[in-house]
Design a protein around this motif. Sequence first.
Motif, short mmCIF file in Angstrom:
data_model
loop_
_atom_site.label_atom_id
_atom_site.label_comp_id
_atom_site.label_asym_id
_atom_site.label_seq_id
_atom_site.Cartn_x
_atom_site.Cartn_y
_atom_site.Cartn_z
N VAL A 175 66.46 -1.64 39.25
CA VAL A 175 66.88 -2.85 38.94
C VAL A 175 68.12 -3.06 38.84
N ARG A 176 68.64 -2.08 38.07
CA ARG A 176 69.71 -1.84 37.40
C ARG A 176 71.35 -1.66 38.68
N GLN A 177 70.60 -0.69 39.77
CA GLN A 177 71.32 -0.03 40.98
C GLN A 177 71.31 -0.87 41.51
N ALA A 178 70.26 -1.79 42.32
CA ALA A 178 69.98 -2.44 43.84
C ALA A 178 70.10 -4.00 43.91
N GLY A 179 70.41 -4.87 41.65
CA GLY A 179 69.60 -5.83 41.81
C GLY A 179 68.84 -6.39 41.97
N ALA A 180 67.82 -6.31 41.73
CA ALA A 180 65.78 -5.83 42.27
C ALA A 180 65.40 -5.97 40.96
N GLU A 181 63.86 -6.48 41.02
CA GLU A 181 63.49 -7.47 40.22
C GLU A 181 62.36 -6.33 40.14
N TRP A 182 61.68 -6.76 38.41
CA TRP A 182 60.16 -6.16 38.39
C TRP A 182 59.64 -7.86 38.77
N TRP A 183 57.88 -6.57 39.44
CA TRP A 183 56.75 -8.08 39.97
C TRP A 183 55.91 -7.27 38.77
N THR A 184 54.79 -8.49 38.84
CA THR A 184 53.73 -7.55 38.46
C THR A 184 52.12 -8.67 39.10
N ARG A 185 51.37 -8.15 39.49
CA ARG A 185 49.78 -8.96 40.14
C ARG A 185 48.66 -8.30 39.55
N GLY A 186 47.63 -8.89 38.69
CA GLY A 186 46.55 -7.43 38.55
C GLY A 186 46.83 -5.99 37.09
N GLY A 187 48.10 -6.09 36.70
CA GLY A 187 48.58 -5.10 35.96
C GLY A 187 48.91 -3.95 36.06
N ASP A 188 49.69 -3.92 38.23
CA ASP A 188 50.46 -3.32 38.75
C ASP A 188 51.71 -4.01 37.95
N HIS A 189 52.51 -2.49 38.17
CA HIS A 189 53.63 -3.42 38.30
C HIS A 189 54.65 -2.26 39.71
N TRP A 190 55.25 -3.55 39.58
CA TRP A 190 56.19 -3.24 41.05
C TRP A 190 57.89 -3.39 40.67
N ARG A 230 66.72 6.57 45.83
CA ARG A 230 67.64 6.48 46.71
C ARG A 230 67.35 6.17 48.07
N ASP A 231 66.20 6.05 48.31
CA ASP A 231 65.28 4.48 49.19
C ASP A 231 65.78 3.66 48.90
N ALA A 232 64.80 3.35 47.99
CA ALA A 232 65.30 1.89 47.64
C ALA A 232 66.80 1.21 46.85
N THR A 233 67.78 1.86 47.02
CA THR A 233 68.98 1.19 46.53
C THR A 233 69.44 1.26 47.99
N GLY A 234 69.43 2.96 48.96
CA GLY A 234 70.17 2.70 50.17
C GLY A 234 69.37 1.55 51.22
N ALA A 235 68.29 1.28 51.21
CA ALA A 235 67.64 0.11 51.86
C ALA A 235 68.93 -1.33 51.49
N VAL A 236 69.02 -1.58 50.32
CA VAL A 236 69.73 -2.49 49.80
C VAL A 236 71.11 -2.20 50.65
N ARG A 237 71.69 -0.96 50.71
CA ARG A 237 73.23 -1.48 50.86
C ARG A 237 73.07 -1.20 52.92
N ARG A 273 61.06 -4.94 43.04
CA ARG A 273 61.11 -6.17 44.58
C ARG A 273 62.42 -6.12 44.41
N THR A 274 63.00 -5.33 44.90
CA THR A 274 64.28 -5.32 46.13
C THR A 274 64.82 -6.61 46.97
N PRO A 275 66.26 -6.96 47.03
CA PRO A 275 66.48 -8.29 48.00
C PRO A 275 66.19 -7.97 49.20
N ASP A 276 65.80 -7.28 49.74
CA ASP A 276 65.34 -6.35 51.20
C ASP A 276 63.33 -7.16 51.41
N GLY A 277 63.28 -7.87 50.23
CA GLY A 277 61.72 -8.28 49.95
C GLY A 277 60.80 -7.09 49.69
#
Length: 134
Positions: free
Chosen positions: A81-96, A126-133, A98-102
């Motif tokens: 979240v902090r490195q990639a400008g991502a955000e937390w999402w939740t649904r049905g008690g699970d937490h993910w 690495r994969d999540a932040t690399g996808a943003v860059r 979400r990177t800016p690429d969706g």
Amino acid sequence: MTTRQAPMPATRPSAATKPVRWAADAVSALREGARVRLDYSAQSLWRVDRLIEEIRREGAPYAAVETVLRGLGAYAGEVVVRQAGAEWWTRGGDHWVRTPDGRLWDPVDEARRCFAGDGSLRLLCRDATGAVRS
């Protein structure tokens, strides 16, 4: 790595409440109990992966470390979240996360996979932040 397509959005404040707390609790417990300092950097995830590997090698039963793994996974998610400008999402008690690429990333599940010997929070970050860059 565990990724999913985005479900309907939840706002960051309510979606982030639990995982941010789990991450803070893990950071505090490791600082006080094991004298391990985590600083929410991508580099700190090397230490987290090694810590999970040590717990696994000691033969701890999953039930005994489930809360710790949840906290370490949430910590890794908060790093993304902090490195990639991502955000937390939740649904049905699970937490993910979400990177800016969706794309959605499941760092709590990845921590469980690490404990099973088949995952890496460092590589997820690495994969999540690399996808943003890219």
